[in-house]
Design a protein around this motif. Structure first.
Motif, PDB file in Angstrom:
ATOM      1  N   LYS A 151      -2.211   4.160   0.695  1.00 58.49           N
ATOM      2  CA  LYS A 151      -3.277   5.101  -0.036  1.00 58.49           C
ATOM      3  C   LYS A 151      -2.834   6.194  -0.334  1.00 58.49           C
ATOM      4  O   LYS A 151      -2.800   7.029  -1.457  1.00 58.49           O
ATOM      5  CB  LYS A 151      -4.736   4.861   0.609  1.00 58.49           C
ATOM      6  CG  LYS A 151      -5.144   3.683   0.531  1.00 58.49           C
ATOM      7  CD  LYS A 151      -6.658   3.523   1.073  1.00 58.49           C
ATOM      8  CE  LYS A 151      -7.476   2.367   0.833  1.00 58.49           C
ATOM      9  NZ  LYS A 151      -8.827   2.458   1.254  1.00 58.49           N
ATOM     10  N   ARG A 152      -2.212   7.142   0.778  1.00 59.13           N
ATOM     11  CA  ARG A 152      -1.743   8.384   0.684  1.00 59.13           C
ATOM     12  C   ARG A 152      -0.460   8.466  -0.229  1.00 59.13           C
ATOM     13  O   ARG A 152      -0.481   9.480  -1.343  1.00 59.13           O
ATOM     14  CB  ARG A 152      -1.188   8.928   1.936  1.00 59.13           C
ATOM     15  CG  ARG A 152      -0.634  10.350   1.952  1.00 59.13           C
ATOM     16  CD  ARG A 152      -0.235  10.751   3.091  1.00 59.13           C
ATOM     17  NE  ARG A 152       1.292   9.932   3.651  1.00 59.13           N
ATOM     18  CZ  ARG A 152       1.726  10.099   4.573  1.00 59.13           C
ATOM     19  NH1 ARG A 152       1.352  10.446   5.590  1.00 59.13           N
ATOM     20  NH2 ARG A 152       3.110   9.541   4.386  1.00 59.13           N
ATOM     21  N   GLU A 153       0.497   7.373  -0.494  1.00 58.34           N
ATOM     22  CA  GLU A 153       1.421   7.366  -1.321  1.00 58.34           C
ATOM     23  C   GLU A 153       1.106   7.279  -2.766  1.00 58.34           C
ATOM     24  O   GLU A 153       1.510   7.824  -3.736  1.00 58.34           O
ATOM     25  CB  GLU A 153       2.483   6.363  -0.927  1.00 58.34           C
ATOM     26  CG  GLU A 153       3.676   6.315  -1.478  1.00 58.34           C
ATOM     27  CD  GLU A 153       4.618   7.612  -1.058  1.00 58.34           C
ATOM     28  OE1 GLU A 153       5.466   7.904  -1.613  1.00 58.34           O
ATOM     29  OE2 GLU A 153       4.641   7.985   0.122  1.00 58.34           O
ATOM     30  N   LEU A 154      -0.136   6.468  -2.786  1.00 58.17           N
ATOM     31  CA  LEU A 154      -0.737   6.276  -4.068  1.00 58.17           C
ATOM     32  C   LEU A 154      -1.701   7.358  -4.575  1.00 58.17           C
ATOM     33  O   LEU A 154      -2.060   7.514  -5.799  1.00 58.17           O
ATOM     34  CB  LEU A 154      -1.352   4.676  -4.285  1.00 58.17           C
ATOM     35  CG  LEU A 154      -0.505   3.806  -4.099  1.00 58.17           C
ATOM     36  CD1 LEU A 154      -1.355   2.328  -3.792  1.00 58.17           C
ATOM     37  CD2 LEU A 154       0.458   3.475  -5.217  1.00 58.17           C
ATOM     38  N   GLY A 155      -1.842   8.338  -3.860  1.00 55.11           N
ATOM     39  CA  GLY A 155      -2.875   9.203  -4.070  1.00 55.11           C
ATOM     40  C   GLY A 155      -4.306   9.065  -4.131  1.00 55.11           C
ATOM     41  O   GLY A 155      -4.983   9.335  -4.789  1.00 55.11           O
ATOM     42  N   ILE A 156      -4.572   7.914  -3.261  1.00 57.44           N
ATOM     43  CA  ILE A 156      -6.050   7.366  -3.238  1.00 57.44           C
ATOM     44  C   ILE A 156      -6.664   8.320  -1.946  1.00 57.44           C
ATOM     45  O   ILE A 156      -6.140   8.168  -0.958  1.00 57.44           O
ATOM     46  CB  ILE A 156      -5.907   5.793  -3.139  1.00 57.44           C
ATOM     47  CG1 ILE A 156      -5.241   5.167  -4.085  1.00 57.44           C
ATOM     48  CG2 ILE A 156      -7.474   5.236  -2.847  1.00 57.44           C
ATOM     49  CD1 ILE A 156      -5.054   3.551  -4.127  1.00 57.44           C
ATOM     50  N   GLU A 157      -7.948   8.450  -2.325  1.00 62.02           N
ATOM     51  CA  GLU A 157      -8.551   9.074  -1.162  1.00 62.02           C
ATOM     52  C   GLU A 157      -8.687   8.147   0.014  1.00 62.02           C
ATOM     53  O   GLU A 157      -8.957   6.905  -0.153  1.00 62.02           O
ATOM     54  CB  GLU A 157     -10.193   9.424  -1.784  1.00 62.02           C
ATOM     55  CG  GLU A 157      -9.987  10.651  -2.819  1.00 62.02           C
ATOM     56  CD  GLU A 157      -9.503  11.840  -2.184  1.00 62.02           C
ATOM     57  OE1 GLU A 157      -9.851  12.198  -0.865  1.00 62.02           O
ATOM     58  OE2 GLU A 157      -8.700  12.624  -3.035  1.00 62.02           O
ATOM     59  N   ARG A 158      -8.948   8.732   1.202  1.00 62.05           N
ATOM     60  CA  ARG A 158      -9.156   8.040   2.408  1.00 62.05           C
ATOM     61  C   ARG A 158     -10.500   7.517   2.506  1.00 62.05           C
ATOM     62  O   ARG A 158     -11.349   8.062   1.852  1.00 62.05           O
ATOM     63  CB  ARG A 158      -9.007   8.890   3.634  1.00 62.05           C
ATOM     64  CG  ARG A 158      -7.607   8.952   4.028  1.00 62.05           C
ATOM     65  CD  ARG A 158      -7.593   9.638   5.408  1.00 62.05           C
ATOM     66  NE  ARG A 158      -7.906   9.104   6.346  1.00 62.05           N
ATOM     67  CZ  ARG A 158      -8.067   9.466   7.700  1.00 62.05           C
ATOM     68  NH1 ARG A 158      -7.800  10.627   8.078  1.00 62.05           N
ATOM     69  NH2 ARG A 158      -8.733   8.640   8.698  1.00 62.05           N
ATOM     70  N   ASN A 159     -10.624   6.238   3.019  1.00 62.78           N
ATOM     71  CA  ASN A 159     -12.212   5.770   3.188  1.00 62.78           C
ATOM     72  C   ASN A 159     -12.537   6.495   4.402  1.00 62.78           C
ATOM     73  O   ASN A 159     -11.959   6.388   5.374  1.00 62.78           O
ATOM     74  CB  ASN A 159     -12.083   4.234   3.419  1.00 62.78           C
ATOM     75  CG  ASN A 159     -11.716   3.279   2.401  1.00 62.78           C
ATOM     76  OD1 ASN A 159     -11.757   3.900   1.176  1.00 62.78           O
ATOM     77  ND2 ASN A 159     -11.264   2.165   2.386  1.00 62.78           N
TER      78      ASN A 159
END
Length: 161
Positions: A151-159
């Motif tokens: 998620k970090r690599e994809l730029g997705i916010e942490r849950n």
């Protein structure tokens, strides 16, 4: 280049010479996308299901010819004393994580062609794996860490649960 990746390439080249297309899976495959030490334990390879069923003896022969010994029949795992290599059926990706076989890109390294999931596809796999209680207990929640790294690599916010 990582020793385990070099070993995968040797195995993939050998199988490719017998017209067997393989997919680099697990932490070693994921490490090709993420610049993090994932403490890769083994080399996970997916290939057509016929090689873990009908043509198992053929695959076993190829691995033995490379100095590997079958260590765990249930897990289709081999060892040569230095590396552990486990095989599974590639077709399971569709039913397990909804990944269409024709959507998996081909990677090429050292004249060896192999399939390699995208980060988005790895996210699907590890999200599904994290729901499995056996994997959760066996892997000490490593899947959740991998999900966060992806998620970090994809730029997705942490849950934030």
């Amino acid at each position: 280049m990582d020793d385990k990746l070099n070993e995968f390439l040797k195995i993939a080249e050998r199988l490719q010479s017998h017209h067997i297309k393989v997919l680099l899976f697990g932490s070693l495959g994921l490490s090709q996308h993420i610049n993090e030490n994932l403490n890769v334990d083994d080399i996970d390879i997916l290939l057509p299901s016929t090689y873990v069923s009908n043509q198992w003896c053929e695959l076993k022969g190829y691995m033995e010819g490379m100095g590997y010994v079958l260590e765990d029949l249930h897990e289709h795992q081999f060892s040569n004393g230095k590396y552990k290599v486990a095989f599974a059926a590639i077709e399971c990706l569709t039913s397990f994580a909804g990944i269409a076989m024709d959507s998996i890109p081909v990677a090429k390294m050292s004249n060896v062609e192999y399939l390699l999931l995208t980060l988005q596809q790895y996210l699907l796999v590890y999200t599904q794996s994290s729901k499995d209680s056996y994997r959760r207990n066996k892997n000490n929640d490593k899947d959740f860490l991998k999900i966060e790294l992806i998620k970090r690599e994809l730029g997705i916010e942490r849950n934030l649960l």
